[in-house]
Write an enzyme that holds these catalytic residues in place. Structure first.
Site, PDB file in Angstrom:
ATOM      1  N   SER A  61       0.651  -1.107  -0.104  1.00 35.48           N
ATOM      2  CA  SER A  61      -0.052   0.089   0.026  1.00 35.48           C
ATOM      3  C   SER A  61       0.797   1.310  -0.178  1.00 35.48           C
ATOM      4  O   SER A  61       0.586   2.282  -0.357  1.00 35.48           O
ATOM      5  CB  SER A  61      -0.777  -0.007   1.287  1.00 35.48           C
ATOM      6  N   LYS A  64       0.834   3.475  -3.039  1.00 35.30           N
ATOM      7  CA  LYS A  64      -0.318   4.415  -3.125  1.00 35.30           C
ATOM      8  C   LYS A  64       0.181   5.906  -3.033  1.00 35.30           C
ATOM      9  O   LYS A  64      -0.409   6.628  -3.593  1.00 35.30           O
ATOM     10  CB  LYS A  64      -1.439   3.862  -2.223  1.00 35.30           C
ATOM     11  N   TYR A 187      -1.878  -2.228 -10.948  1.00 35.81           N
ATOM     12  CA  TYR A 187      -2.027  -1.982  -9.444  1.00 35.81           C
ATOM     13  C   TYR A 187      -1.304  -3.237  -8.576  1.00 35.81           C
ATOM     14  O   TYR A 187      -0.509  -2.805  -7.692  1.00 35.81           O
ATOM     15  CB  TYR A 187      -3.209  -1.856  -9.118  1.00 35.81           C
ATOM     16  N   TYR A 239      -5.010   3.739   7.138  1.00 36.06           N
ATOM     17  CA  TYR A 239      -6.188   3.324   7.090  1.00 36.06           C
ATOM     18  C   TYR A 239      -7.352   4.012   7.995  1.00 36.06           C
ATOM     19  O   TYR A 239      -7.134   5.180   8.020  1.00 36.06           O
ATOM     20  CB  TYR A 239      -6.142   1.802   7.300  1.00 36.06           C
ATOM     21  N   VAL A 257       0.423  -3.811   4.043  1.00 34.62           N
ATOM     22  CA  VAL A 257       0.155  -4.885   4.625  1.00 34.62           C
ATOM     23  C   VAL A 257       1.520  -5.795   4.652  1.00 34.62           C
ATOM     24  O   VAL A 257       1.341  -7.082   5.310  1.00 34.62           O
ATOM     25  CB  VAL A 257      -0.948  -5.592   4.060  1.00 34.62           C
TER      26      VAL A 257
HETATM   27  N1  GLU Z   1      -1.796  -5.150  -2.553  1.00 36.85           N
HETATM   28  C1  GLU Z   1      -2.623  -5.201  -1.447  1.00 36.85           C
HETATM   29  C2  GLU Z   1      -3.944  -5.271  -1.744  1.00 36.85           C
HETATM   30  O1  GLU Z   1      -4.507  -4.959  -2.720  1.00 36.85           O
HETATM   31  C3  GLU Z   1      -2.285  -4.055  -0.822  1.00 36.85           C
HETATM   32  C4  GLU Z   1      -2.955  -3.625   0.724  1.00 36.85           C
HETATM   33  C5  GLU Z   1      -2.346  -2.784   1.611  1.00 36.85           C
HETATM   34  O2  GLU Z   1      -1.151  -2.966   1.900  1.00 36.85           O
HETATM   35  O3  GLU Z   1      -3.128  -1.946   2.150  1.00 36.85           O
HETATM   36  O4  GLU Z   1      -4.775  -6.038  -0.867  1.00 36.85           O
END
Ligand code: GLU
Length: 316
Positions: A61, A64, A187, A239, A257
Site C-alpha cells: 500500500s 499508493k 496496481y 487506513y 500490509v
Molecule cells: N496489494 C494489497 C491489496 O491490494 C495492498 C494492501 C495494503 O497494503 O493495504 O490487497
C-alpha cells in the site's frame, strides 16, 4: 544523537510481538515476524539505519502514496480531486461498501478502490506504458531501479478477486477508464515492487524535500505535488486509524500490509520502518511505535504549538 535514538527505538520495540503477519496474500505469510529495520534519511542526504534496514519486502500500500504523487503530476490537483477524492472513508482498505456508500466515488486514494482509480489516471496509451511510467517514477523516488518480487506478484494475482470486483464496480460508476482487469494488474505490480526500509526513507525524504531526491539530487515531482500528497497521507495514510495516528504522532505517513511504513517530516526528512506484525487495520505494530518514539524524541509533531513570546527569550 540520531544513531542513538534509532538504536533506542529498535531496542525498545524489538521484543514487542503483538499483531499478526498478513496471510490473505499467501506469499506474504512467509515473512519472518522477527524482522525489524529502521532508516532515517534527512533532506541534507544524511542516512542513519539500524536492524533489518536492508531486508527486501514488497511495498504494497505504500506505493499508493507515490503513485498518487505521479498522478497529481500527470493530470493535476483538480482532476485527481474530482476523479478519486481525498477523504478518509473510515472503512477497511479493501472495502467494497465504501464505494457504494459514496455513490461510486472511491474517496480515499490510500485504500484499494482509490488507488486503483489513481493508477488508471497515469499517462500511457496502454497498460504497458502506464506500468513503465509508474515503475520509472517510483524508481526515481527511491534513487535506484525498483523491481517486482515475482513470487508475491503471482501470489496476489491468483488471489485478488476482491480488487478485481472493486475495479468493475468503479467502472460501473464511470470512475475508471480503460480495462478494469488491466488496471488491477498494473496496481498489483506496483504493490509487488521490492523495497527496503532504506528505500522507503529515501522516497519519503523526497516528498519532504520539495520533490528533490536528497541522495540523487533529481527533481522527481514538484513541491506542489509533495504538498498535495502529504496532506492526503495525513488524513488517510494509516487506513481507518489515520485520525488516531495524527492525534498521537502528528506526521503524514503511509503503511502497507507487508509491514512497511514511511513517516515524513516536511522540510526535514523521513523514517522508513519495516516489521511484518500488523495491527487489525494493517499497520505494522513495531513500525508505528518506533516512528512515534522518533517523532516525539526529535520534536517532529507538525501540530506542536508554542506561545510566540516564549520563543523570543525576552528579546523584545
Ligand atoms: N496489494 C494489497 C491489496 O491490494 C495492498 C494492501 C495494503 O497494503 O493495504 O490487497
Amino acid at each position: 544523537m540520531v544513531d542513538e535514538l534509532l538504536r533506542t527505538a529498535h531496542d525498545r520495540y524489538e521484543g514487542h510481538d503483538e499483531g499478526a503477519v498478513a496471510d490473505y496474500i499467501p506469499a506474504l505469510a512467509r515473512a519472518n515476524p522477527e524482522w525489524f529495520g529502521l532508516s532515517l534519511v534527512g533532506v541534507t542526504g544524511t542516512v542513519h539505519e539500524v536492524g533489518d534496514a536492508e531486508v527486501a519486502f514488497t511495498i504494497q500500500s505504500i506505493s499508493k502514496a507515490f503513485v498518487f504523487a505521479l498522478a497529481c503530476a500527470a493530470v493535476g490537483h483538480e482532476r485527481v480531486h474530482e476523479r478519486v477524492g481525498v477523504n478518509n472513508t473510515g472503512l477497511a482498505f479493501n472495502s467494497v461498501v465504501a464505494v457504494e456508500l459514496n455513490g461510486g466515488s472511491p474517496m480515499n486514494p490510500m485504500v484499494n478502490a482509490g488507488a486503483i482509480a489513481t493508477t488508471a489516471l497515469l499517462p500511457g496509451a496502454d497498460a504497458a506504458e502506464r506500468w513503465a511510467h509508474l515503475q520509472d517514477g517510483l524508481s526515481r523516488f527511491a534513487g535506484r531501479s525498483l523491481e517486482i518480487d515475482d513470487e508475491v506478484y503471482l501470489s496476489e494475482s491468483e488471489t485478488n478477486h476482491r480488487n478485481r470486483a472493486i475495479a468493475q464496480l468503479l467502472q460501473s460508476y464511470n470512475r475508471l477508464d480503460g480495462d478494469p482487469a488491466e488496471t488491477v494488474d498494473v496496481y498489483t505490480r506496483q504493490c509487488s515492487l521490492s523495497v527496503t526500509a532504506h528505500d522507503l526513507a529515501v522516497m519519503g525524504a523526497t516528498l519532504a524535500d520539495g520533490g528533490v531526491n536528497p541522495l540523487t539530487g533529481e527533481q522527481v515531482v514538484s513541491a506542489e505535488v509533495c504538498r498535495d500528497t502529504l496532506s492526503v497521507l495525513a488524513s488517510c495514510g494509516l487506513y481507518e486509524r489515520s485520525g488516531e495516528w495524527l492525534f498521537e504522532i502528528g506526521l503524514p505517513a503511509k503503511s502497507g500490509v507487508s509491514g512497511g511504513m514511511v513517516a515524513i517530516s516536511p522540510g526535514k526528512g523521513a523514517v522508513g520502518a519495516f516489521s511484518p506484525l500488523l495491527d487489525g487495520a494493517g499497520n505494522s505494530v513495531r513500525a508505528q511505535r518506533a516512528c512515534a518514539y522518533l517523532s516525539r524524541a526529535l520534536g517532529l509533531n507538525l501540530f506542536a504549538s508554542a506561545r510566540w513570546s516564549a520563543s523570543q527569550n525576552g528579546a523584545a
